[in-house]
Design an enzyme around this catalytic site. Structure first.
Site, PDB file in Angstrom:
ATOM      1  N   ASP A 103      42.517  40.122  37.992  1.00 35.58           N
ATOM      2  CA  ASP A 103      41.318  40.730  38.556  1.00 35.58           C
ATOM      3  C   ASP A 103      41.644  41.441  39.876  1.00 35.58           C
ATOM      4  O   ASP A 103      42.475  42.338  39.897  1.00 35.58           O
ATOM      5  CB  ASP A 103      40.235  39.644  38.697  1.00 35.58           C
ATOM      6  CG  ASP A 103      38.872  40.194  39.027  1.00 35.58           C
ATOM      7  OD1 ASP A 103      38.203  40.675  38.103  1.00 35.58           O
ATOM      8  OD2 ASP A 103      38.467  40.138  40.206  1.00 35.58           O
ATOM      9  N   ASP A 238      37.425  38.443  27.204  1.00 30.74           N
ATOM     10  CA  ASP A 238      36.997  38.907  28.519  1.00 30.74           C
ATOM     11  C   ASP A 238      36.078  40.120  28.369  1.00 30.74           C
ATOM     12  O   ASP A 238      36.453  41.114  27.740  1.00 30.74           O
ATOM     13  CB  ASP A 238      38.227  39.271  29.352  1.00 30.74           C
ATOM     14  CG  ASP A 238      37.916  39.572  30.805  1.00 30.74           C
ATOM     15  OD1 ASP A 238      36.724  39.571  31.183  1.00 30.74           O
ATOM     16  OD2 ASP A 238      38.878  39.804  31.570  1.00 30.74           O
ATOM     17  N   GLY A 264      38.700  33.720  28.036  1.00 31.33           N
ATOM     18  CA  GLY A 264      37.998  34.769  28.748  1.00 31.33           C
ATOM     19  C   GLY A 264      38.709  35.227  30.001  1.00 31.33           C
ATOM     20  O   GLY A 264      39.937  35.187  30.087  1.00 31.33           O
ATOM     21  N   HIS A 265      37.906  35.627  30.992  1.00 31.34           N
ATOM     22  CA  HIS A 265      38.416  36.227  32.219  1.00 31.34           C
ATOM     23  C   HIS A 265      39.300  35.263  33.002  1.00 31.34           C
ATOM     24  O   HIS A 265      40.331  35.654  33.539  1.00 31.34           O
ATOM     25  CB  HIS A 265      37.213  36.671  33.062  1.00 31.34           C
ATOM     26  CG  HIS A 265      37.550  37.540  34.215  1.00 31.34           C
ATOM     27  ND1 HIS A 265      38.125  38.787  34.079  1.00 31.34           N
ATOM     28  CD2 HIS A 265      37.389  37.364  35.560  1.00 31.34           C
ATOM     29  CE1 HIS A 265      38.290  39.335  35.269  1.00 31.34           C
ATOM     30  NE2 HIS A 265      37.864  38.488  36.186  1.00 31.34           N
ATOM     31  N   PHE A 266      38.893  34.007  33.065  1.00 37.66           N
ATOM     32  CA  PHE A 266      39.671  32.987  33.770  1.00 37.66           C
ATOM     33  C   PHE A 266      40.399  32.118  32.748  1.00 37.66           C
ATOM     34  O   PHE A 266      40.090  30.949  32.539  1.00 37.66           O
ATOM     35  CB  PHE A 266      38.763  32.148  34.680  1.00 37.66           C
ATOM     36  CG  PHE A 266      38.282  32.909  35.881  1.00 37.66           C
ATOM     37  CD1 PHE A 266      39.145  33.197  36.931  1.00 37.66           C
ATOM     38  CD2 PHE A 266      36.973  33.363  35.956  1.00 37.66           C
ATOM     39  CE1 PHE A 266      38.713  33.909  38.043  1.00 37.66           C
ATOM     40  CE2 PHE A 266      36.535  34.074  37.067  1.00 37.66           C
ATOM     41  CZ  PHE A 266      37.409  34.352  38.117  1.00 37.66           C
TER      42      PHE A 266
END
Length: 289
Positions: A103, A238, A264-266
């Protein structure tokens, strides 16, 4: 298990917190976190790497346990955060290192690599975008609008990302078994961004994020010219940076190793062991060998 040290350093007049583990003379890897978290996101990855590597994970200014000077006293930009990160590495005497970016950590890492290509031994990008293809339009539309014009209406569009529910969404979206993700994560991050004045810091970085895609052509040229080993390990679900962002690295680094995992994102929260194993294998073959 390796001991993890929790330390502070003053860099350019600002106090930065960082986690450090592993032998000081081992190959270094620098872990750069994203929004809205901190080096806390690496709490389990650090000891998983520290038997072989010198691991350094700073909190960006305004995040985690680093100082957070008010936005009217410090100009929060990705250039400024990069300068502080470079200053911390110089303070620690770290001149060669692999990068792990996620990110917000990605545009900071890209700036470090562009400023000193010879310093970077390898790149691990975990949902850390470097291509226009990675942006999921539905998520990014309010950010681009806020960059173009700061009005009460556009500010409201990005302020929503600072709510507890929005942070929870970042952690759980794309994760098949949500019970694998500790609620401590989103409550921890929400508490940090809810500190007095921190909202202005985050708004400044939302506005500045649009300076990052214009760097991508230079990043792609760097990748083609210097061919750093690249591992893209991505949470396939994500909805901020989609899996096309991972696949795109192969356009400029044909031997990039790309892994799309359930998550996902994390991704570390639900597939940390799998990610750690991929990183250890990748670095052993492409760097330490």
């Amino acid at each position: 298990m390796a001991a993890v040290h929790h330390r502070y350093a003053t860099v350019r007049g600002q106090e930065l917190f960082y986690r450090e583990a592993g032998p000081a003379d081992a190959p270094a890897i620098v872990l750069l976190h994203g929004f809205p978290t901190s080096s806390f996101m690496f709490r389990e990855l650090i000891p998983a790497l520290a038997d072989r590597y010198h691991v350094i994970a700073p909190d960006h200014l305004g995040f985690g346990l680093s100082a957070a000077p008010p936005a009217d006293e410090f100009t929060y930009t990705f250039d400024a955060l990069t300068e502080l990160t470079a200053g911390l590495l110089d303070h620690l005497g770290v001149t060669r290192y692999a990068l792990y970016v996620q990110d917000y950590g990605a545009p900071i890492g890209w700036r470090l690599a562009l400023a000193d290509p010879s310093a970077v031994t390898a790149i691990v990008t975990q949902n850390g975008n470097g291509y226009d293809a990675g942006f999921v339009p539905a998520f990014w539309k309010p950010v681009w609008e806020y960059h173009r014009e700061q009005t009460p209406e556009t500010e409201a569009g990005v302020r929503g990302a600072l709510t507890l529910e929005a942070i929870r969404w970042q952690y759980l979206t794309g994760v098949e078994d949500e019970s694998l993700v500790s609620p401590d994560t989103w409550h921890h991050d929400f508490a940090a961004v809810s500190r007095p004045g921190n909202d202005a810091i985050q708004l400044a970085l939302f506005a500045d994020y649009a300076t990052n895609p214009p760097l991508y052509p230079a990043l792609h040229e760097y990748l083609r010219r210097h061919r750093p080993p690249v591992l893209a390990v991505w949470g396939e679900g994500d909805e901020i940076f989609g899996p096309d962002g991972a696949r795109a690295f192969a356009e400029d680094v044909p031997d990039a190793e790309i892994h799309l995992l359930d998550g996902g994102h994390f991704l570390l929260e639900s597939a940390g062991d799998e990610v750690a194993a991929l990183i250890r294998d990748f670095l052993a073959r492409r760097v330490t060998s």
